[in-house]
Design an enzyme around this catalytic site. Structure first.
Site, PDB file in Angstrom:
ATOM      1  N   HIS A  46     -36.087  10.076  45.123  1.00 38.79           N
ATOM      2  CA  HIS A  46     -35.678   9.886  46.531  1.00 38.79           C
ATOM      3  C   HIS A  46     -36.269   8.601  47.119  1.00 38.79           C
ATOM      4  O   HIS A  46     -36.421   8.495  48.329  1.00 38.79           O
ATOM      5  CB  HIS A  46     -36.101  11.073  47.407  1.00 38.79           C
ATOM      6  CG  HIS A  46     -35.799  12.418  46.808  1.00 38.79           C
ATOM      7  ND1 HIS A  46     -34.662  13.133  47.092  1.00 38.79           N
ATOM      8  CD2 HIS A  46     -36.498  13.161  45.915  1.00 38.79           C
ATOM      9  CE1 HIS A  46     -34.668  14.268  46.415  1.00 38.79           C
ATOM     10  NE2 HIS A  46     -35.769  14.315  45.679  1.00 38.79           N
ATOM     11  N   SER A  85     -33.719 -20.620  51.222  1.00 31.61           N
ATOM     12  CA  SER A  85     -32.894 -20.549  52.423  1.00 31.61           C
ATOM     13  C   SER A  85     -32.864 -21.926  53.069  1.00 31.61           C
ATOM     14  O   SER A  85     -33.853 -22.653  53.045  1.00 31.61           O
ATOM     15  CB  SER A  85     -33.502 -19.538  53.395  1.00 31.61           C
ATOM     16  OG  SER A  85     -33.102 -19.842  54.723  1.00 31.61           O
ATOM     17  N   LYS A  97     -38.555 -18.660  52.253  1.00 31.00           N
ATOM     18  CA  LYS A  97     -37.743 -17.678  51.516  1.00 31.00           C
ATOM     19  C   LYS A  97     -37.558 -18.005  50.049  1.00 31.00           C
ATOM     20  O   LYS A  97     -37.403 -19.154  49.638  1.00 31.00           O
ATOM     21  CB  LYS A  97     -36.358 -17.582  52.152  1.00 31.00           C
ATOM     22  CG  LYS A  97     -36.387 -17.009  53.543  1.00 31.00           C
ATOM     23  CD  LYS A  97     -36.366 -15.512  53.534  1.00 31.00           C
ATOM     24  CE  LYS A  97     -34.932 -15.049  53.418  1.00 31.00           C
ATOM     25  NZ  LYS A  97     -34.824 -13.621  53.572  1.00 31.00           N
ATOM     26  N   GLU A 149     -28.529 -10.020  43.391  1.00 32.31           N
ATOM     27  CA  GLU A 149     -27.561  -9.554  44.384  1.00 32.31           C
ATOM     28  C   GLU A 149     -26.132  -9.738  43.868  1.00 32.31           C
ATOM     29  O   GLU A 149     -25.267  -8.879  44.059  1.00 32.31           O
ATOM     30  CB  GLU A 149     -27.741 -10.323  45.693  1.00 32.31           C
ATOM     31  CG  GLU A 149     -29.072 -10.028  46.379  1.00 32.31           C
ATOM     32  CD  GLU A 149     -29.378 -11.045  47.466  1.00 32.31           C
ATOM     33  OE1 GLU A 149     -28.694 -11.041  48.499  1.00 32.31           O
ATOM     34  OE2 GLU A 149     -30.304 -11.860  47.283  1.00 32.31           O
TER      35      GLU A 149
END
Ligand code: ARG
Length: 463
Positions: A157, A278, A284, A291
């Protein structure tokens, strides 16, 4: 002007929109190699069977080889008016060798031709995926062996459950991708039948030798039913179904990578090679490759779904609907291949932050089950009672905002008087993972053994 290949009964040429919807050359040109291979096998068989003369067959083979060279050199002129790769090649053959070219299509139809070409393409693609999955398995098992003893929190979970090792976690993916690889291999075995010689749908009255063409093209046998031969697309559906399951596995791993390299988790370092920055936020480092691997799943499922829906209402045998099968596979399967390559690169390069993992493994009362097991083993209480005792101890620790091992013996004894000092041994995460020696469990020795077993197996396969 009506079509040169089939326009005998037509007075007019096609409407521009007809050409637009009908032509597949923009995408099926990808099948040029398979088409030429199939045609060469076919014409050699026609010659052997005395259906065309050897001289004609020789001319046709030479012409086809010239065309192959032209396509590969980029000098071949593809024409939409000629619809598809099959007719583009045949028309060029006629330009090159004259009317003899017209003999190639004896005892054959574009229906068995396209089914053959596409099968060959899917088969090559499956072989490529097989190799890539092998590389990914190696990368995972190698990394797992190196980090067989790095303790990390295991989750259910997405809540801290019990400590596991980083190697164990990676080896779970080895099992998944190994199943994917075996699915790809199964699909290959099932699909490896030759449709060539099914002709349009009913077979042919010419004395063809289907065994010969099947063998020449590396198929195990000719497809046994000509109607099925031209209208079966199970082979691509199965490839896409296998691809979908594999993409799902890749996506789960990609999702974990995304989570793991967030500042909040800080479980791994992803290499610069598989990250991006970024344009506005200088701090970043984004896991774009992970992704995108996760995102590719959408188009792969989409292709499977599109093809299942496209096929479901088609009466036997061939319908032009089937022309739509190719773009789906041409999109989905190379994208899976790209995702596999990216994942293999990421796994090769990523490094776990072992100290952070260890710290995280100890938080969230991850050794509560070890404490309950200790009560069963040492105090000989039924597991349900042990669960209850441990629950009360966790409650106490939560109340004081401390970890289990920070409870004093007195505090422990206030819940269960028979608890002794010995209990502290099972509260460490290292001892917890070491104790999970059951087959398939997370103990570092187990994990090392499993990783080595896989690496040896993969090495032996390569010989
Ligand atoms: N371009 C067609 C396809 O991809 C080839 C087969 C055409 N057959 C026909 N009977 N019109 O399916």
């Amino acid at each position: 002007m009506s079509n040169r290949m089939w326009g005998g009964r037509f007075a007019e040429g096609p409407d521009a929109i007809m050409e637009e919807i009908n032509a597949s050359i923009d995408f099926d040109r990808k099948l040029y190699k398979q088409d030429i291979l199939g045609s060469k096998a076919h014409v050699r068989m026609l010659a052997k069977q005395g259906i065309v003369s050897s001289e004609d067959a020789e001319k046709i083979v030479e012409g086809l080889e010239t065309i192959l060279a032209e396509i590969e050199a980029g000098t071949f002129v593809f024409s939409r008016a000629l619809e598809d790769i099959h007719m583009n090649i045949e028309a060029r053959l006629a330009e090159l060798i004259g009317p003899v070219a017209g003999r190639l299509h004896t005892a054959r139809s574009r229906n068995d031709q396209v089914a053959t070409d596409f099968r060959l393409w899917v088969r090559d693609t499956l072989d490529g995926l097989d190799e890539q999955l092998t590389e990914l398995l190696k990368a995972l098992a190698t990394k797992a062996e190196a980090h067989a003893g790095d303790v990390m929190p295991g989750f259910t979970h997405l809540q801290t459950a019990q400590p596991v090792t980083f190697g164990h976690h990676l080896m779970a993916y080895v099992e998944m991708f190994a199943r994917d690889r075996s699915r790809v291999r199964d699909a290959r075995v099932r699909m490896n039948e030759s449709p060539l010689g099914s002709a349009a749908l009913a077979g042919t009255s010419f004395p063809i030798d289907r065994e010969m063409t099947a063998l020449a093209l590396g198929f195990d046998r000719p497809a046994a039913n000509s109607l099925d031969g031209v209208s079966d697309r199970d082979f691509v559906l199965e490839a896409l179904a296998d691809a979908s399951i594999c993409a799902m596995h890749l996506s789960r791993l990609a999702e974990e990578i995304v989570i793991w390299c967030s500042a909040q988790f800080n479980f791994i370092k992803l290499s610069d090679k598989f990250s991006t920055g970024s344009s506005i936020m200088p701090q970043k480092k984004n896991p774009d490759a992970a992704e995108l691997v996760r995102a590719k799943t959408g188009r792969i499922y989409g292709a499977l779904n599109a093809l299942l829906v496209m096929m479901k209402g088609l009466p036997l045998a061939y319908s032009k609907d089937m022309q739509e099968d190719k773009e789906q596979a041409f999109d989905a399967l190379p994208n899976l291949s790209l995702a596999l390559a990216a994942m293999t690169g990421m796994i090769d390069d990523l490094e776990p932050n072992s100290d952070e993992l260890m710290k995280a493994a100890g938080s969230g009362y991850s050794t509560a089950t070890d404490l309950a097991d200790w009560c069963v083993r040492v105090l000989n209480v039924p597991f349900r009672d042990a669960h209850h005792i441990t629950g009360s101890l966790v409650g106490k620790a939560v109340e004081k905002n401390i970890e289990l091992e920070q409870l004093t013996l007195e505090e422990m004894k206030s819940v269960e008087s028979r608890i002794t000092d010995d209990v502290y041994n099972v509260l460490s995460v290292s001892n917890s993972v070491k104790s999970r020696v059951s087959y398939g469990g997370t103990s570092p020795d187990n994990v090392r053994e499993q990783a080595q077993r896989w690496l040896e197996k993969l090495e032996a396969e390569a010989l």
